[in-house]
Design a protein around this motif. Structure first.
Motif, PDB file in Angstrom:
ATOM      1  N   GLY A 114       0.921  -1.127   0.057  1.00 50.41           N
ATOM      2  CA  GLY A 114       0.214   0.124  -0.059  1.00 50.41           C
ATOM      3  C   GLY A 114       0.690   1.107  -0.218  1.00 50.41           C
ATOM      4  O   GLY A 114       0.578   2.193   0.533  1.00 50.41           O
ATOM      5  N   GLY A 115       2.007   1.162  -0.482  1.00 49.47           N
ATOM      6  CA  GLY A 115       3.005   2.064  -0.592  1.00 49.47           C
ATOM      7  C   GLY A 115       4.501   1.753  -0.353  1.00 49.47           C
ATOM      8  O   GLY A 115       4.570   0.650  -0.002  1.00 49.47           O
ATOM      9  N   GLU A 116       5.272   2.624  -0.670  1.00 47.83           N
ATOM     10  CA  GLU A 116       6.814   2.204  -0.426  1.00 47.83           C
ATOM     11  C   GLU A 116       7.101   1.763   0.959  1.00 47.83           C
ATOM     12  O   GLU A 116       6.756   2.605   1.917  1.00 47.83           O
ATOM     13  CB  GLU A 116       7.758   2.981  -0.757  1.00 47.83           C
ATOM     14  N   PRO A 117       7.814   0.479   1.221  1.00 51.72           N
ATOM     15  CA  PRO A 117       8.191   0.251   2.690  1.00 51.72           C
ATOM     16  C   PRO A 117       8.798   1.190   3.270  1.00 51.72           C
ATOM     17  O   PRO A 117       9.853   1.728   2.668  1.00 51.72           O
ATOM     18  CB  PRO A 117       8.810  -1.153   2.444  1.00 51.72           C
ATOM     19  N   THR A 118       8.962   1.394   4.689  1.00 57.04           N
ATOM     20  CA  THR A 118       9.667   2.244   5.124  1.00 57.04           C
ATOM     21  C   THR A 118      10.767   1.736   6.312  1.00 57.04           C
ATOM     22  O   THR A 118      11.762   2.114   6.714  1.00 57.04           O
ATOM     23  CB  THR A 118       9.124   3.478   6.083  1.00 57.04           C
ATOM     24  N   MET A 119      10.581   0.341   6.675  1.00 56.65           N
ATOM     25  CA  MET A 119      11.355  -0.537   7.424  1.00 56.65           C
ATOM     26  C   MET A 119      11.548  -1.489   7.094  1.00 56.65           C
ATOM     27  O   MET A 119      10.627  -2.238   6.547  1.00 56.65           O
ATOM     28  CB  MET A 119      10.852  -0.393   8.827  1.00 56.65           C
ATOM     29  N   LEU A 120      12.772  -2.233   7.271  1.00 54.14           N
ATOM     30  CA  LEU A 120      13.170  -3.712   7.046  1.00 54.14           C
ATOM     31  C   LEU A 120      13.246  -4.326   8.395  1.00 54.14           C
ATOM     32  O   LEU A 120      14.325  -3.885   8.875  1.00 54.14           O
ATOM     33  CB  LEU A 120      14.312  -4.128   5.978  1.00 54.14           C
ATOM     34  N   VAL A 121      12.536  -5.218   8.895  1.00 50.05           N
ATOM     35  CA  VAL A 121      12.520  -5.850  10.039  1.00 50.05           C
ATOM     36  C   VAL A 121      12.406  -7.554   9.714  1.00 50.05           C
ATOM     37  O   VAL A 121      11.453  -7.688   9.231  1.00 50.05           O
ATOM     38  CB  VAL A 121      11.488  -5.567  11.083  1.00 50.05           C
ATOM     39  N   ALA A 122      13.513  -8.160   9.913  1.00 53.74           N
ATOM     40  CA  ALA A 122      13.466  -9.548   9.620  1.00 53.74           C
ATOM     41  C   ALA A 122      14.512 -10.527  10.135  1.00 53.74           C
ATOM     42  O   ALA A 122      15.534  -9.844  10.571  1.00 53.74           O
ATOM     43  CB  ALA A 122      13.842  -9.783   8.046  1.00 53.74           C
ATOM     44  N   ASN A 123      14.218 -11.742  10.401  1.00 51.09           N
ATOM     45  CA  ASN A 123      15.263 -12.659  10.593  1.00 51.09           C
ATOM     46  C   ASN A 123      15.662 -13.210   9.401  1.00 51.09           C
ATOM     47  O   ASN A 123      14.773 -14.468   8.813  1.00 51.09           O
ATOM     48  CB  ASN A 123      14.643 -13.797  11.656  1.00 51.09           C
ATOM     49  N   LEU A 124      16.505 -12.771   8.863  1.00 48.90           N
ATOM     50  CA  LEU A 124      16.830 -13.127   7.362  1.00 48.90           C
ATOM     51  C   LEU A 124      17.542 -14.438   7.129  1.00 48.90           C
ATOM     52  O   LEU A 124      18.159 -14.959   8.083  1.00 48.90           O
ATOM     53  CB  LEU A 124      17.920 -12.158   6.916  1.00 48.90           C
ATOM     54  N   PRO A 125      17.159 -14.947   6.024  1.00 51.92           N
ATOM     55  CA  PRO A 125      17.764 -16.253   5.575  1.00 51.92           C
ATOM     56  C   PRO A 125      19.423 -15.964   5.276  1.00 51.92           C
ATOM     57  O   PRO A 125      19.783 -15.259   4.871  1.00 51.92           O
ATOM     58  CB  PRO A 125      17.403 -16.674   4.213  1.00 51.92           C
ATOM     59  N   TYR A 126      20.229 -16.710   6.332  1.00 51.90           N
ATOM     60  CA  TYR A 126      21.572 -16.612   6.610  1.00 51.90           C
ATOM     61  C   TYR A 126      22.230 -16.608   5.120  1.00 51.90           C
ATOM     62  O   TYR A 126      23.388 -15.739   5.246  1.00 51.90           O
ATOM     63  CB  TYR A 126      22.041 -17.224   7.603  1.00 51.90           C
ATOM     64  N   ASN A 127      22.116 -17.286   4.148  1.00 53.79           N
ATOM     65  CA  ASN A 127      22.695 -17.553   3.202  1.00 53.79           C
ATOM     66  C   ASN A 127      22.737 -16.339   2.119  1.00 53.79           C
ATOM     67  O   ASN A 127      23.530 -16.265   1.517  1.00 53.79           O
ATOM     68  CB  ASN A 127      22.436 -18.975   2.368  1.00 53.79           C
ATOM     69  N   VAL A 128      21.747 -15.400   2.436  1.00 51.23           N
ATOM     70  CA  VAL A 128      21.802 -14.418   1.426  1.00 51.23           C
ATOM     71  C   VAL A 128      21.409 -12.873   2.063  1.00 51.23           C
ATOM     72  O   VAL A 128      21.220 -12.029   1.552  1.00 51.23           O
ATOM     73  CB  VAL A 128      20.565 -14.516   0.210  1.00 51.23           C
TER      74      VAL A 128
END
Length: 297
Positions: A117-131
């Motif tokens: 619903g619009g451009e994201p303003t934050m990235l909050v994540a438990n990221l996949p470690y390989n990437v």
């Protein structure tokens, strides 16, 4: 403090069993089962309620359910098709949640903005470690609307992100990311906080957006150096770190730069040609790129 109903071993097992799922090591899936870690992530994210949060690798939605309590909207990108049914169930229960199935590195920013619903303003994540490292840098590069990232990564990646000049962990990646953001928080997460426990240590880092190029360009303009973009700086950084054990002059001259032009640039920037790449700060790399820009093809 914001917690998640899934951040414990019992709830995680029940969710996996309910949907007939098993952990998939090929996708780096280790489910977070510690609410204290969720609380610390949320505290570091410091959501105000107006954010459009982007999450990568939601898994069964452990962190997602915490984010949905505080964000205006959460959009998750998940690669594992078997988890689509779980995310669809969460979407049924939460009007402020949407998800995209696919490779986070291949999903266009326009598709993310449409889902959010619009451009994201934050990235909050438990990221996949390989990437994880690639995702962080690419998202800051391609989504200028992101003002902050709070991400869980492998400890070694966190070390690279937060490294300072003159240290072993400091490298080309550190400098490239520092063009877009600076680390403003960090905490460690031991293996026991996951199910199954991974064989690596983890860390959560907070990165707030900065515009290192704009700040340094002011100095460059005052010194009659041409303002440059991130691609120019990255080219210089890659050449400088290409042969890390060599002096910066030898490494860069072996990777496409004229020695005479390098000598002029080093003198103009006050950089010793005998220095190694890890000794230079981000500011020094930007200024060096500005002086060398006239010699770029």
């Amino acid at each position: 403090m914001t917690t998640s109903p899934l951040a414990n071993p019992t709830a995680t097992r029940e969710m996996l069993e309910a949907f007939g799922l098993a952990t998939k090591h090929r996708l780096g899936q280790n489910f977070l089962v510690d609410n204290h870690v969720i609380e610390r992530i949320m505290a570091l994210a410091d959501l105000s309620g107006s954010e459009r949060v982007l999450e990568v690798g939601p898994g069964i939605g452990t962190l997602t359910l915490a984010l949905l309590q505080e964000a205006a909207h959460v959009t998750s990108i998940e690669m594992d098709s078997e988890l689509e049914q779980v995310l669809a169930a969460h979407a049924m229960d939460h009007d402020n949640f949407s998800f995209i199935m696919g490779d986070a590195l291949a999903v266009p920013p326009t598709a993310i903005a449409e889902a959010s619903g619009g451009e994201p303003t934050m990235l909050v994540a438990n990221l996949p470690y390989n990437v994880a490292a690639t995702i962080i840098l690419q998202f800051f590069q391609t989504m200028p609307s992101l003002t902050r990232a709070v991400v869980m990564v492998q400890k070694e990646v966190a070390d690279r992100i937060a490294a300072v000049a003159g240290t072993k962990a400091y490298g080309a990646y550190t400098v490239k990311l520092s063009l877009y953001g600076e680390v403003t928080g960090r905490f460690e997460v031991p293996p026991r906080c996951f199910m199954p426990a991974p064989h690596v240590d983890s860390a959560v880092v907070r990165i707030d957006r900065v515009d290192a190029l704009a700040c340094t360009e002011l100095a460059c303009v005052e010194s009659d150096y041409a303002p440059i973009d991130a691609a120019c700086v990255s080219r210089v950084v890659d050449a400088a770190f290409a042969q890390r054990r060599k002096t910066i002059r030898n490494s860069m001259s072996s990777n496409g730069f004229d020695k005479a032009a390098l000598d002029v640039a080093f003198e103009a920037c006050g950089i010793a040609p005998t220095a190694r790449a890890e000794a230079l700060t981000t500011d020094e790399f930007i200024k060096l790129a500005a002086v060398l820009s006239e010699s770029f093809d």
